[in-house]
Design an enzyme around this catalytic site. Structure first.
Site, mmCIF file in Angstrom:
data_model
loop_
_atom_site.group_PDB
_atom_site.id
_atom_site.type_symbol
_atom_site.label_atom_id
_atom_site.label_comp_id
_atom_site.label_asym_id
_atom_site.label_seq_id
_atom_site.Cartn_x
_atom_site.Cartn_y
_atom_site.Cartn_z
ATOM 1 N N CYS A 1 0.846 -1.196 0.000
ATOM 2 C CA CYS A 1 0.000 0.000 0.000
ATOM 3 C C CYS A 1 0.880 1.245 0.000
ATOM 4 O O CYS A 1 1.794 1.368 0.828
ATOM 5 C CB CYS A 1 -0.902 -0.030 1.232
ATOM 6 S SG CYS A 1 -1.741 1.524 1.572
ATOM 7 N N GLU A 2 0.624 2.154 -0.915
ATOM 8 C CA GLU A 2 1.460 3.345 -1.021
ATOM 9 C C GLU A 2 1.233 4.344 0.111
ATOM 10 O O GLU A 2 2.024 5.263 0.298
ATOM 11 C CB GLU A 2 1.245 4.035 -2.367
ATOM 12 C CG GLU A 2 -0.123 4.647 -2.560
ATOM 13 C CD GLU A 2 -0.280 5.282 -3.932
ATOM 14 O OE1 GLU A 2 -1.049 6.240 -4.036
ATOM 15 O OE2 GLU A 2 0.361 4.828 -4.908
ATOM 16 N N HIS A 3 0.177 4.166 0.888
ATOM 17 C CA HIS A 3 -0.117 5.109 1.969
ATOM 18 C C HIS A 3 0.690 4.823 3.232
ATOM 19 O O HIS A 3 1.056 5.749 3.956
ATOM 20 C CB HIS A 3 -1.611 5.081 2.299
ATOM 21 C CG HIS A 3 -2.474 5.508 1.169
ATOM 22 N ND1 HIS A 3 -3.724 4.986 0.930
ATOM 23 C CD2 HIS A 3 -2.252 6.392 0.158
ATOM 24 C CE1 HIS A 3 -4.246 5.541 -0.146
ATOM 25 N NE2 HIS A 3 -3.369 6.385 -0.637
ATOM 26 N N HIS A 4 0.964 3.526 3.505
ATOM 27 C CA HIS A 4 1.672 3.169 4.736
ATOM 28 C C HIS A 4 2.859 2.245 4.490
ATOM 29 O O HIS A 4 3.560 1.889 5.438
ATOM 30 C CB HIS A 4 0.714 2.468 5.714
ATOM 31 C CG HIS A 4 -0.484 3.285 6.071
ATOM 32 N ND1 HIS A 4 -1.717 3.100 5.468
ATOM 33 C CD2 HIS A 4 -0.647 4.295 6.957
ATOM 34 C CE1 HIS A 4 -2.586 3.959 5.972
ATOM 35 N NE2 HIS A 4 -1.965 4.691 6.873
ATOM 36 N N GLN B 1 -5.402 -0.606 -4.103
ATOM 37 C CA GLN B 1 -6.101 -1.740 -4.724
ATOM 38 C C GLN B 1 -6.960 -1.303 -5.896
ATOM 39 O O GLN B 1 -7.069 -2.016 -6.899
ATOM 40 C CB GLN B 1 -6.948 -2.449 -3.668
ATOM 41 C CG GLN B 1 -7.615 -3.719 -4.179
ATOM 42 C CD GLN B 1 -8.357 -4.462 -3.089
ATOM 43 O OE1 GLN B 1 -7.981 -4.434 -1.926
ATOM 44 N NE2 GLN B 1 -9.438 -5.123 -3.459
ATOM 45 N N HIS C 1 -5.913 -5.777 4.021
ATOM 46 C CA HIS C 1 -4.914 -4.718 4.109
ATOM 47 C C HIS C 1 -4.322 -4.670 5.518
ATOM 48 O O HIS C 1 -5.053 -4.521 6.501
ATOM 49 C CB HIS C 1 -5.550 -3.369 3.752
ATOM 50 C CG HIS C 1 -5.914 -3.248 2.307
ATOM 51 N ND1 HIS C 1 -5.272 -2.375 1.440
ATOM 52 C CD2 HIS C 1 -6.840 -3.900 1.562
ATOM 53 C CE1 HIS C 1 -5.795 -2.495 0.232
ATOM 54 N NE2 HIS C 1 -6.747 -3.409 0.280
ATOM 55 N N CYS D 1 -2.676 -2.405 6.879
ATOM 56 C CA CYS D 1 -2.865 -1.123 7.561
ATOM 57 C C CYS D 1 -4.126 -1.156 8.419
ATOM 58 O O CYS D 1 -4.246 -0.412 9.392
ATOM 59 C CB CYS D 1 -2.921 0.025 6.564
ATOM 60 S SG CYS D 1 -4.207 -0.123 5.318
#
Length: 221
Positions: A106-109, A147, A175, A177
């Site tokens: 995941c590019e956010h975390h 995703q 996920h 996260c």
């Protein structure tokens, strides 16, 4: 749910994971002392750890090498993966491949999300070698992702390569996260879809696909 209604991702750099000399390259990172390894070592110190203690010796280099592998999709194109394995064939019924494993970051975390992809297409005179489907999934999964974008990119790649009558992609993933952070929803999975061509325009074709990947499912639209 119709993933084809999602907005297309905006243009972005083809190399998100970079250091001053360019994208991480696993083959160039075998020697210790790289800039990226120093950055990981500094991060460990900021977290309150001692990178020189026995359990963490070599961790910085291992993290860099691991990230280079997990983002190797930036170094390939769809053409590289397909490698000409598209064949003329009069077959015109639905082709479905279920439960292709998906592992991505995941590019956010920068935490993993893992699950399965289900892919279908209706040929229009051309088919693709079945071994290429998991490779196309890996091509896009081995990038920093969300995703929703991953689902669209897989569908778009097949559409471009085959020009079929329709393409459908569904991804179900958990996920980390959500699993590891404060939300702590262990039973939660995210489902995304991208429907193109007859899978979008023909409810019966879409329903047939959903029934194959989820026996007992009924498309209520």
């Amino acid at each position: 749910m119709n993933g084809s209604q999602l907005q297309q991702p905006s243009a972005r750099s083809p190399c998100v994971c970079t250091i001053s000399s360019g994208r991480l390259d696993a083959s160039a990172l075998s020697a210790p002392g790289t800039e990226a390894a120093h950055l990981v070592e500094r991060l460990l110190r900021l977290l309150g750890e001692d990178p020189s203690r026995e359990g963490l010796r070599g961790t910085s280099q291992r993290v860099v090498t691991s990230l280079a592998s997990l983002t190797a999709g930036y170094d390939q194109t769809v053409a590289d993966v397909v490698h000409g394995a598209v064949f003329a064939e009069a077959y015109s019924e639905m082709v479905v491949v279920r439960n292709l494993e998906v592992y991505s970051l995941c590019e956010h975390h920068l935490l993993p999300f893992v699950g399965h992809a289900h892919i279908a297409y209706v040929p229009d005179g051309r088919i693709i070698g079945l071994s290429k489907l998991p490779r196309i999934v890996d091509l896009f999964a081995r990038r920093l992702q969300i995703q929703e974008r991953l689902t669209i990119e897989i569908a778009a790649a097949l559409d471009d390569v085959l020009s079929p009558l329709g393409v459908a992609v569904v991804i179900e993933a958990a996920h980390f996260c959500m699993l590891m952070r404060r939300t702590q929803k262990p039973a939660t999975k995210t489902l995304t879809s991208s429907m193109r061509g007859v899978f979008r325009s023909d409810p019966s074709t879409r329903a047939e696909f959903m029934a194959v990947i989820h026996p007992g499912h009924r498309d209520r639209r």
